[in-house]
Design a protein around this motif. Structure first.
Motif, PDB file in Angstrom:
ATOM      1  N   VAL A  91      27.865  66.487  40.899  1.00 54.28           N
ATOM      2  CA  VAL A  91      28.151  66.685  42.320  1.00 54.28           C
ATOM      3  C   VAL A  91      29.523  67.344  42.460  1.00 54.28           C
ATOM      4  CG1 VAL A  91      28.530  65.544  44.542  1.00 54.28           C
ATOM      5  CG2 VAL A  91      26.832  64.631  42.976  1.00 54.28           C
ATOM      6  N   ARG A 149      30.378  54.302  53.583  1.00 58.40           N
ATOM      7  CA  ARG A 149      29.410  55.348  53.926  1.00 58.40           C
ATOM      8  C   ARG A 149      29.979  56.239  55.012  1.00 58.40           C
ATOM      9  NH1 ARG A 149      23.940  54.734  52.800  1.00 58.40           N
ATOM     10  NH2 ARG A 149      23.488  52.918  51.542  1.00 58.40           N
ATOM     11  N   GLN A 177      28.393  59.843  57.297  1.00 63.25           N
ATOM     12  CA  GLN A 177      27.416  60.911  57.528  1.00 63.25           C
ATOM     13  C   GLN A 177      26.162  60.764  56.666  1.00 63.25           C
ATOM     14  OE1 GLN A 177      29.629  64.493  56.783  1.00 63.25           O
ATOM     15  NE2 GLN A 177      31.109  64.076  58.394  1.00 63.25           N
ATOM     16  N   CYS A 220      25.930  59.536  53.737  1.00 60.08           N
ATOM     17  CA  CYS A 220      26.237  59.616  52.307  1.00 60.08           C
ATOM     18  C   CYS A 220      27.167  58.474  51.912  1.00 60.08           C
ATOM     19  CB  CYS A 220      26.924  60.937  51.981  1.00 60.08           C
ATOM     20  SG  CYS A 220      25.869  62.381  52.222  1.00 60.08           S
ATOM     21  N   LEU A 221      27.316  58.269  50.614  1.00 62.47           N
ATOM     22  CA  LEU A 221      28.286  57.315  50.101  1.00 62.47           C
ATOM     23  C   LEU A 221      29.603  58.027  49.861  1.00 62.47           C
ATOM     24  CD1 LEU A 221      26.059  55.464  47.476  1.00 62.47           C
ATOM     25  CD2 LEU A 221      26.633  54.722  49.797  1.00 62.47           C
ATOM     26  N   LEU A 255      31.448  63.050  49.233  1.00 63.53           N
ATOM     27  CA  LEU A 255      30.305  62.500  49.948  1.00 63.53           C
ATOM     28  C   LEU A 255      29.082  62.758  49.078  1.00 63.53           C
ATOM     29  CD1 LEU A 255      30.965  63.591  53.652  1.00 63.53           C
ATOM     30  CD2 LEU A 255      31.437  61.402  52.541  1.00 63.53           C
ATOM     31  N   VAL A 256      28.421  61.682  48.669  1.00 65.27           N
ATOM     32  CA  VAL A 256      27.337  61.773  47.685  1.00 65.27           C
ATOM     33  C   VAL A 256      26.075  61.120  48.245  1.00 65.27           C
ATOM     34  CG1 VAL A 256      26.665  61.124  45.331  1.00 65.27           C
ATOM     35  CG2 VAL A 256      29.057  61.616  45.846  1.00 65.27           C
ATOM     36  N   PRO A 257      24.919  61.800  48.143  1.00 67.25           N
ATOM     37  CA  PRO A 257      23.670  61.164  48.561  1.00 67.25           C
ATOM     38  C   PRO A 257      23.465  59.853  47.778  1.00 67.25           C
ATOM     39  CG  PRO A 257      23.317  63.498  48.171  1.00 67.25           C
ATOM     40  CD  PRO A 257      24.694  63.172  47.674  1.00 67.25           C
ATOM     41  N   PRO A 258      23.025  58.777  48.439  1.00 69.67           N
ATOM     42  CA  PRO A 258      22.865  57.489  47.762  1.00 69.67           C
ATOM     43  C   PRO A 258      22.019  57.558  46.491  1.00 69.67           C
ATOM     44  CG  PRO A 258      22.636  57.206  50.115  1.00 69.67           C
ATOM     45  CD  PRO A 258      22.727  58.691  49.864  1.00 69.67           C
TER      46      PRO A 258
END
Length: 65
Positions: A15, A29, A31, A33-34, A55-58
């Motif tokens: 990422v 969290r 937006q 995302c984590l 910001l990382v998708p779960p």
């Protein structure tokens, strides 16, 4: 100054220039995302800029206990 609760975590996929297997912490969290804070923010791909948080998708994070 308030402290932020964090959970140790690892990325399961690359990422923003950080490779899969990067260790860090999840600090909430935003937006959908984590918020992932890498343990070593300077260890990033040459083409990317080091970040203090991502910001990382779960689905791309495994929380460690």
């Amino acid at each position: 100054m308030a402290t932020i609760e964090t959970t140790p975590a690892v990325l399961t996929s690359g990422v923003d220039g950080y490779p899969a297997g990067t260790h860090g912490h999840v600090a909430g969290r935003r937006q959908g995302c984590l918020v992932f804070i890498p343990d070593a923010p300077v260890r990033v791909a040459r083409w990317a800029r080091p970040r203090t948080s991502l910001l990382v998708p779960p689905a791309l994070v495994i929380a460690l206990h």
